[in-house]
Write an enzyme that holds these catalytic residues in place. Sequence first.
Site, PDB file in Angstrom:
ATOM      1  CE  LYS A   1      -2.377  -0.698   3.816  1.00 59.21           C
ATOM      2  NZ  LYS A   1      -1.854  -2.012   4.247  1.00 59.21           N
TER       3      LYS A   1
ATOM      4  NE  ARG B   1      -4.173  -0.844   9.783  1.00 59.77           N
ATOM      5  CZ  ARG B   1      -3.088  -0.247   9.304  1.00 59.77           C
ATOM      6  NH1 ARG B   1      -3.087   1.026   9.054  1.00 59.77           N
ATOM      7  NH2 ARG B   1      -2.008  -0.958   9.057  1.00 59.77           N
TER       8      ARG B   1
ATOM      9  NE  ARG C   1       6.983  -2.968   5.937  1.00 55.54           N
ATOM     10  CZ  ARG C   1       5.679  -2.747   6.054  1.00 55.54           C
ATOM     11  NH1 ARG C   1       4.954  -2.465   4.976  1.00 55.54           N
ATOM     12  NH2 ARG C   1       5.089  -2.842   7.218  1.00 55.54           N
TER      13      ARG C   1
ATOM     14  NE  ARG D   1       6.155  -0.221   9.926  1.00 54.46           N
ATOM     15  CZ  ARG D   1       4.936  -0.146   9.389  1.00 54.46           C
ATOM     16  NH1 ARG D   1       4.771   0.448   8.223  1.00 54.46           N
ATOM     17  NH2 ARG D   1       3.910  -0.675  10.001  1.00 54.46           N
TER      18      ARG D   1
ATOM     19  NE  ARG E   1       1.935  -4.406  11.297  1.00 53.73           N
ATOM     20  CZ  ARG E   1       2.916  -4.359  10.401  1.00 53.73           C
ATOM     21  NH1 ARG E   1       4.065  -4.949  10.629  1.00 53.73           N
ATOM     22  NH2 ARG E   1       2.747  -3.711   9.280  1.00 53.73           N
TER      23      ARG E   1
HETATM   24  P1  AMP Z   1       0.829   1.097   8.893  1.00 54.32           P
HETATM   25  O1  AMP Z   1       2.035   1.950   8.695  1.00 54.32           O
HETATM   26  O2  AMP Z   1      -0.350   1.571   8.077  1.00 54.32           O
HETATM   27  O3  AMP Z   1       1.102  -0.372   8.716  1.00 54.32           O
HETATM   28  O4  AMP Z   1       0.386   1.291  10.428  1.00 54.32           O
HETATM   29  C1  AMP Z   1       1.234   0.887  11.482  1.00 54.32           C
HETATM   30  C2  AMP Z   1       0.449   0.727  12.759  1.00 54.32           C
HETATM   31  O5  AMP Z   1      -0.166   1.976  13.114  1.00 54.32           O
HETATM   32  C3  AMP Z   1      -0.702  -0.268  12.690  1.00 54.32           C
HETATM   33  O6  AMP Z   1      -0.282  -1.600  12.924  1.00 54.32           O
HETATM   34  C4  AMP Z   1      -1.602   0.258  13.804  1.00 54.32           C
HETATM   35  O7  AMP Z   1      -1.110  -0.097  15.079  1.00 54.32           O
HETATM   36  C5  AMP Z   1      -1.456   1.761  13.668  1.00 54.32           C
HETATM   37  N1  AMP Z   1      -2.460   2.314  12.719  1.00 54.32           N
HETATM   38  C6  AMP Z   1      -2.223   2.881  11.515  1.00 54.32           C
HETATM   39  N2  AMP Z   1      -3.374   3.277  10.932  1.00 54.32           N
HETATM   40  C7  AMP Z   1      -4.363   2.932  11.788  1.00 54.32           C
HETATM   41  C8  AMP Z   1      -5.774   3.043  11.758  1.00 54.32           C
HETATM   42  N3  AMP Z   1      -6.415   3.565  10.695  1.00 54.32           N
HETATM   43  N4  AMP Z   1      -6.468   2.575  12.826  1.00 54.32           N
HETATM   44  C9  AMP Z   1      -5.857   2.048  13.895  1.00 54.32           C
HETATM   45  N5  AMP Z   1      -4.526   1.893  13.987  1.00 54.32           N
HETATM   46  C10 AMP Z   1      -3.773   2.336  12.948  1.00 54.32           C
END
Ligand code: AMP
Length: 207
Positions: free
Chosen positions: A14, A89, A123, A153, A164
């Site tokens: 994404k 999400r 990654r 990360r 996740r």
């Molecule tokens: P990402 O970079 O999109 O993979 O997000 C990393 C982490 O941030 C996720 O595993 C969640 O813990 C938190 N996170 C990001 N976006 C959301 C969202 N829309 N709702 C809840 N938690 C989020």
Amino acid sequence: MRNIVLLGAPGAGKGTQAVLIAKEYNIPHISTGAILRKNIQEGTELGKQAKSYIEAGQLVPDSLVIDIVADRLGQDDAKNGYILDGFPRTIAQAEALDRVTTIDLVLDINVPFEAIIERLSGRLVCKCGETSHVDWVDSDRKCPKCGETLFVRDDDKPETVRARLAVYEKQTAPLIGYYEAKGNLVSVDVDGSDQVEDVFEKVKKVL
Ligand code: AMP
């Protein structure tokens, strides 16, 4: 067709595709994950509240992210479109989004499970937003875009990745049905051997 949501499991690509789409269509890339990570780095109140959830691979509470996104979408640069990456999400987030904006298109990036595991386990990311992989860069791990050193990360550790993915299946995958019912979902099927550019070609065809 400029208000776009990107859906897909963690590691589906994404973030990588969102950067390309934002550039191609000259719209801002809004990543809730990136906003939360920045807040953690800067030690803000939001960052403090979000940290433990992110480290455990859980979603942060809806109330924390919904307001951030509503504010961000209200800024001038989002008036002519945006690409949302990592939001919504949950169904509650999608409903909240529907109250503040109109989504033109939801793009689901569909990647086989084995490929997801392979990608997440190698990654690398950069402060500038670039995403890479240990197989694509030299051993000095410099960002191909800005030259800074890439890093893994914290939430890409194997235990957190498993959490996740489970969270995705339970809380986020139902959004596919939600947007299907609204009639604005398109899926791009990616197979394990597709390169970034191949996926972007498929993405452009449906946008
Ligand atoms: P990402 O970079 O999109 O993979 O997000 C990393 C982490 O941030 C996720 O595993 C969640 O813990 C938190 N996170 C990001 N976006 C959301 C969202 N829309 N709702 C809840 N938690 C989020």
